[in-house]
Write a protein that holds these residues in place. Structure first.
Motif, PDB file in Angstrom:
ATOM      1  N   ASN A   1       0.950  -0.858   0.145  1.00 13.45           N
ATOM      2  CA  ASN A   1       0.144  -0.123  -0.069  1.00 13.45           C
ATOM      3  C   ASN A   1       0.826   1.349  -0.234  1.00 13.45           C
ATOM      4  O   ASN A   1       0.208   2.652   0.708  1.00 13.45           O
ATOM      5  CB  ASN A   1      -0.861   0.133   1.224  1.00 13.45           C
ATOM      6  CG  ASN A   1      -0.027   0.076   2.668  1.00 13.45           C
ATOM      7  OD1 ASN A   1       1.468   0.598   2.695  1.00 13.45           O
ATOM      8  ND2 ASN A   1      -0.963  -0.245   3.801  1.00 13.45           N
ATOM      9  N   VAL A   2       2.132   1.065  -0.446  1.00 14.81           N
ATOM     10  CA  VAL A   2       2.540   2.209  -0.607  1.00 14.81           C
ATOM     11  C   VAL A   2       3.386   2.200  -2.436  1.00 14.81           C
ATOM     12  O   VAL A   2       3.035   3.843  -2.486  1.00 14.81           O
ATOM     13  CB  VAL A   2       4.122   2.160   0.079  1.00 14.81           C
ATOM     14  CG1 VAL A   2       5.412   3.404   0.417  1.00 14.81           C
ATOM     15  CG2 VAL A   2       4.066   1.484   1.529  1.00 14.81           C
TER      16      VAL A   2
ATOM     17  N   PHE B   1       1.282   4.781  -4.191  1.00 12.55           N
ATOM     18  CA  PHE B   1       0.920   6.008  -4.577  1.00 12.55           C
ATOM     19  C   PHE B   1       2.531   6.778  -5.341  1.00 12.55           C
ATOM     20  O   PHE B   1       2.336   8.193  -5.683  1.00 12.55           O
ATOM     21  CB  PHE B   1       1.236   6.597  -3.286  1.00 12.55           C
ATOM     22  CG  PHE B   1      -0.429   6.459  -2.254  1.00 12.55           C
ATOM     23  CD1 PHE B   1      -1.204   7.233  -1.913  1.00 12.55           C
ATOM     24  CD2 PHE B   1      -0.502   5.303  -1.193  1.00 12.55           C
ATOM     25  CE1 PHE B   1      -1.891   7.343  -1.509  1.00 12.55           C
ATOM     26  CE2 PHE B   1      -1.764   5.376  -0.560  1.00 12.55           C
ATOM     27  CZ  PHE B   1      -2.988   6.319  -0.618  1.00 12.55           C
ATOM     28  N   ARG B   2       3.261   5.904  -5.140  1.00 15.35           N
ATOM     29  CA  ARG B   2       4.513   6.642  -5.347  1.00 15.35           C
ATOM     30  C   ARG B   2       4.357   7.089  -6.954  1.00 15.35           C
ATOM     31  O   ARG B   2       4.519   7.568  -7.841  1.00 15.35           O
ATOM     32  CB  ARG B   2       5.855   6.019  -5.228  1.00 15.35           C
ATOM     33  CG  ARG B   2       6.318   5.994  -4.005  1.00 15.35           C
ATOM     34  CD  ARG B   2       7.685   4.529  -3.997  1.00 15.35           C
ATOM     35  NE  ARG B   2       7.427   4.831  -2.477  1.00 15.35           N
ATOM     36  CZ  ARG B   2       8.688   3.943  -1.584  1.00 15.35           C
ATOM     37  NH1 ARG B   2       8.936   3.351  -2.280  1.00 15.35           N
ATOM     38  NH2 ARG B   2       8.837   4.057  -0.146  1.00 15.35           N
TER      39      ARG B   2
ATOM     40  N   THR C   1      -7.842   3.106  -2.785  1.00 25.38           N
ATOM     41  CA  THR C   1      -8.134   2.217  -1.573  1.00 25.38           C
ATOM     42  C   THR C   1      -8.331   3.038  -0.321  1.00 25.38           C
ATOM     43  O   THR C   1      -9.939   2.703  -0.301  1.00 25.38           O
ATOM     44  CB  THR C   1      -6.605   3.010  -1.021  1.00 25.38           C
ATOM     45  OG1 THR C   1      -5.564   2.075  -0.013  1.00 25.38           O
ATOM     46  CG2 THR C   1      -6.467   4.261  -0.832  1.00 25.38           C
TER      47      THR C   1
ATOM     48  N   ILE D   1      -5.644   4.065   5.196  1.00 22.18           N
ATOM     49  CA  ILE D   1      -4.437   3.696   4.608  1.00 22.18           C
ATOM     50  C   ILE D   1      -4.248   5.293   3.585  1.00 22.18           C
ATOM     51  O   ILE D   1      -3.012   6.113   3.418  1.00 22.18           O
ATOM     52  CB  ILE D   1      -4.520   2.984   3.118  1.00 22.18           C
ATOM     53  CG1 ILE D   1      -4.351   1.134   3.771  1.00 22.18           C
ATOM     54  CG2 ILE D   1      -3.126   3.431   1.895  1.00 22.18           C
ATOM     55  CD1 ILE D   1      -4.278   0.300   2.557  1.00 22.18           C
TER      56      ILE D   1
ATOM     57  N   ASN E   1      -1.277   8.037   4.045  1.00 20.36           N
ATOM     58  CA  ASN E   1      -0.553   8.455   2.685  1.00 20.36           C
ATOM     59  C   ASN E   1      -0.604  10.316   1.695  1.00 20.36           C
ATOM     60  O   ASN E   1       0.364  10.320   1.704  1.00 20.36           O
ATOM     61  CB  ASN E   1      -0.356   6.962   1.575  1.00 20.36           C
ATOM     62  CG  ASN E   1       0.272   6.135   2.098  1.00 20.36           C
ATOM     63  OD1 ASN E   1       1.596   6.221   1.274  1.00 20.36           O
ATOM     64  ND2 ASN E   1      -0.400   5.331   2.795  1.00 20.36           N
TER      65      ASN E   1
ATOM     66  N   ASN F   1       1.142  15.577   2.548  1.00 20.73           N
ATOM     67  CA  ASN F   1       1.289  15.569   1.145  1.00 20.73           C
ATOM     68  C   ASN F   1       0.925  15.863   0.249  1.00 20.73           C
ATOM     69  O   ASN F   1      -0.192  15.870  -0.383  1.00 20.73           O
ATOM     70  CB  ASN F   1       1.173  13.889   0.922  1.00 20.73           C
ATOM     71  CG  ASN F   1       1.552  13.250  -0.726  1.00 20.73           C
ATOM     72  OD1 ASN F   1       2.212  14.177  -2.172  1.00 20.73           O
ATOM     73  ND2 ASN F   1       2.413  12.351  -1.125  1.00 20.73           N
TER      74      ASN F   1
END
Length: 644
Positions: free
Chosen positions: A323-324, A327-328, A340, A344, A348, A352
């Motif tokens: 779950n990372v 996003f990148r 999502t 989460i 995130n 941001n």
């Protein structure tokens, strides 16, 4: 050999007849001295010793009781108990069976064992048919021991599954007893899940924190136990739970859905969440899923987000394993949105400014703990512990610690048991018309990634081999370093470096397909370079020397004389690597490229049918590999000039 373990001298009268009835065969090494052979060379009777034997032969069905606990088999219920104390030989009273019972009695002292090949210990009563060695059909005239061996085999085939099933039921029913005795509640989660579920805090790589870690410890404390974390891949948590043994409960964001209820027993909910759409802050015109039709959306594998997009259709779904990274990829522009779950998204998006929420949360749902089906006692204890934590405010304190408590958690108190549905189990073999096309579409990705990657590896590997053998010193050393580095590091690490590392450090944003092809090609080029070097060195040196003596330049001699022969020598190894790449291409799923193995995993998790889907997937892999093998054989025949 049947032997009295107490060491008493046995009575041997009638032993050959009983051996024929039991269908026992002696060790051939002793047959010549202790037995006699029939017309086919088989030993019919040997010196078989036992304490006391009396039997009736007049058309009856003998049975043997060994040990003090008789068992009933084949409809014969006449228990015979061995004599107490040492045998006195012929003075022991004879045994008898009721008239017309169809049984003969063979009595032996307890603890009799069968020694030699296939030795075992008998502790049950076995009924064996009386046969006459004339006919081979089991009646008068069958071979000694034919039907008796069948009776023994039938009994074993019945006992073994029954014992196994009974043991399994007992283990399932007694899981809470084992947990309470050990004082440890083993809960499974995936440490790669990330915040806020479970993660390593900055500066302390040896400790795990997260709201599910605190929840598991609070539940264990409420039950008077100590919590112990067990690492397991998130995709395989429920299948591993059903196998049993390594952990007792799953506390890892398992959604309370009909699909998951068909695989495990779920507790009452411990967390309420919803789906959240996330887009880039610069995409001001996107406010809902409908605005993303035909565009790329990232989801976590085997989640409600993934199933929701598949059900609605019309989206290009990119499946991720954590779950990372989605996003990148969203920040890098590789995908257009992320669907999502609210916990989460909350973590995130904090701090941001490149990403934003697109619309309000929707599709509310719950997380629940999972135990093995049939663990009713453990499930009731978990339900009680979660209910108590909710009522005394412990859940709220845990969730506020991680900034997760919101108005949606009020649904936990309002939840009532009952009304839950369970998804229907699917069989891929019965529904092959549905699942085979899905797997075949995924196999297209496997084929083009493998073929393109192998093309890169073949060309680059040949260049590396020539540079190492015939290049100047700097080129030789560079080739050696390349080969050793790419052979000595994992392919997964190389994929991560090319796909995520280059984008993060240098702003080089490769597409998932291009990164997959380049990673496979660069990795396999090191292996192909060694294959070509072995092929070149396998050609006799005199051929190159003769070409140079005839006035050919080295480059021309290599191209016309040396390389054609070297390629024929290397072709089997190259073909083997090509087939291996078909299977290794499954690793590219870590960068959201859904190929055949990843599609199998997704569908198997959804349906619970690992066997049927596995057979279909294996068949497709075999077809691809076998086609590659046939092509290589045809190429070998075409390159083989000497047909003698």
């Amino acid at each position: 050999m049947l032997d009295d373990r107490r060491g008493n001298r046995p009575e041997e009268r009638g032993s050959a007849a009983v051996v024929r009835e039991l269908g026992l065969l002696p060790d051939r090494s002793r047959g010549a001295e202790e037995g006699r052979r029939d017309d086919r060379g088989r030993v019919r009777a040997v010196d078989v010793r036992f304490q006391h034997v009396q039997t009736r032969r007049e058309g009856v069905r003998p049975r043997v009781e060994v040990g003090a606990t008789p068992a009933i088999a084949g409809g014969c219920a006449h228990a015979v108990h061995p004599p107490h104390g040492p045998s006195t030989g012929a003075s022991d009273p004879p045994l008898s069976a009721p008239a017309n019972s169809g049984c003969a009695l063979v009595r032996a002292r307890p603890n009799i064992s069968l020694r030699g090949r296939g030795a075992c210990r008998l502790s049950r009563l076995v009924e064996i048919p009386d046969v006459d060695p004339v006919r081979p059909d089991g009646g008068a005239g069958s071979r000694p021991g034919g039907r008796s061996a069948g009776a023994l085999l039938s009994l074993l085939l019945w006992l073994v599954p029954a014992l196994a099933i009974g043991a399994g039921k007992s283990a399932a029913a007694d899981s809470w007893d084992g947990i309470s005795r050990s004082g440890i509640l083993r809960y499974a989660n995936d440490a790669e899940g990330g915040a806020p579920y479970i993660y390593h805090p900055p500066g302390d790589a040896d400790r795990l924190v997260g709201f599910e870690v605190d929840l598991a410890e609070a539940i264990a404390q409420r039950l008077g136990l100590k919590a112990r974390f067990v690492q397991n891949n998130w995709d395989m948590l429920l299948p591993a739970l059903r196998q049993g043994g390594s952990f007792d409960v799953v506390i890892a964001g398992i959604e309370a859905t009909p699909e998951n209820r068909s695989k495990a027993a779920l507790s009452r909910p411990y967390f309420a969440f919803a789906q959240q759409l996330v887009v880039r802050a610069s995409d001001a015109g996107i406010g809902s899923l409908d605005a993303l039709r035909g565009r790329r959306i990232g989801v976590l594998s085997a989640t409600g987000s993934h199933r929701l997009l598949e059900k609605r259709g019309g989206f290009e779904i990119r499946v991720y394993q954590d779950n990372v990274n989605y996003f990148r990829d969203l920040e890098a522009g590789r995908i257009d949105a992320v669907l999502t779950e609210t916990p989460i998204a909350r973590v995130n998006l904090a701090g941001n400014d490149k990403l934003r929420r697109a619309g309000a949360p929707f599709e509310p749902a719950f997380y629940a703990a999972a135990v093995r089906p049939g663990d009713a006692v453990l499930l009731a204890r978990l339900d009680g512990a979660i209910e108590a934590l909710l009522r005394d405010g412990s859940l709220e304190r845990i969730y506020r610690k991680y900034d997760l408590w919101d108005a949606g958690q009020s649904a936990l108190a309002a939840w009532k048991p009952g009304g839950e549905t369970t998804a229907e189990r699917h069989s891929a073999l019965r529904e092959w018309g549905t699942y085979l096309p899905i797997l075949l579409r995924a196999s297209v990705t496997t084929v083009w990634v493998t073929c393109a990657g192998m093309a890169v590896a073949v060309v680059l590997g040949l260049g590396l081999a020539l540079a190492r053998l015939y290049g100047p010193a700097p080129a030789r050393w560079m080739a050696i370093v390349y080969i050793e580095v790419f052979r000595g590091t994992p392919l997964l690490l190389q994929i991560y470096f090319l796909y995520f590392g280059l984008a993060q450090q240098f702003g080089l944003r490769l597409t998932a397909g291009f990164a997959a092809v380049i990673s496979l090609g660069l990795n396999y080029a090191a292996t192909e370079a060694e294959n070509y070097r072995a092929g070149i060195q396998g050609v006799p040196k005199g051929q190159l020397e003769a070409a140079l003596a005839l006035g050919m330049k080295r480059r021309l001699a290599l191209r016309r004389i040396l390389l054609p022969q070297a390629l024929r020598i290397s072709l089997p190894s190259v073909t083997n690597d090509f087939i291996a790449m078909f299977k290794d291409s499954s690793i590219v799923s870590v960068i959201a490229l859904v190929e055949l193995t990843k599609e199998y995993q997704i569908r198997a998790i959804d349906t619970g049918d690992y066997v049927g889907l596995g057979l279909l997937t294996a068949g497709i892999y075999f077809a691809m590999s076998y086609a590659a093998s046939l092509g290589a054989r045809a190429l070998e025949r075409r390159l083989q000039h000497d047909r003698r």
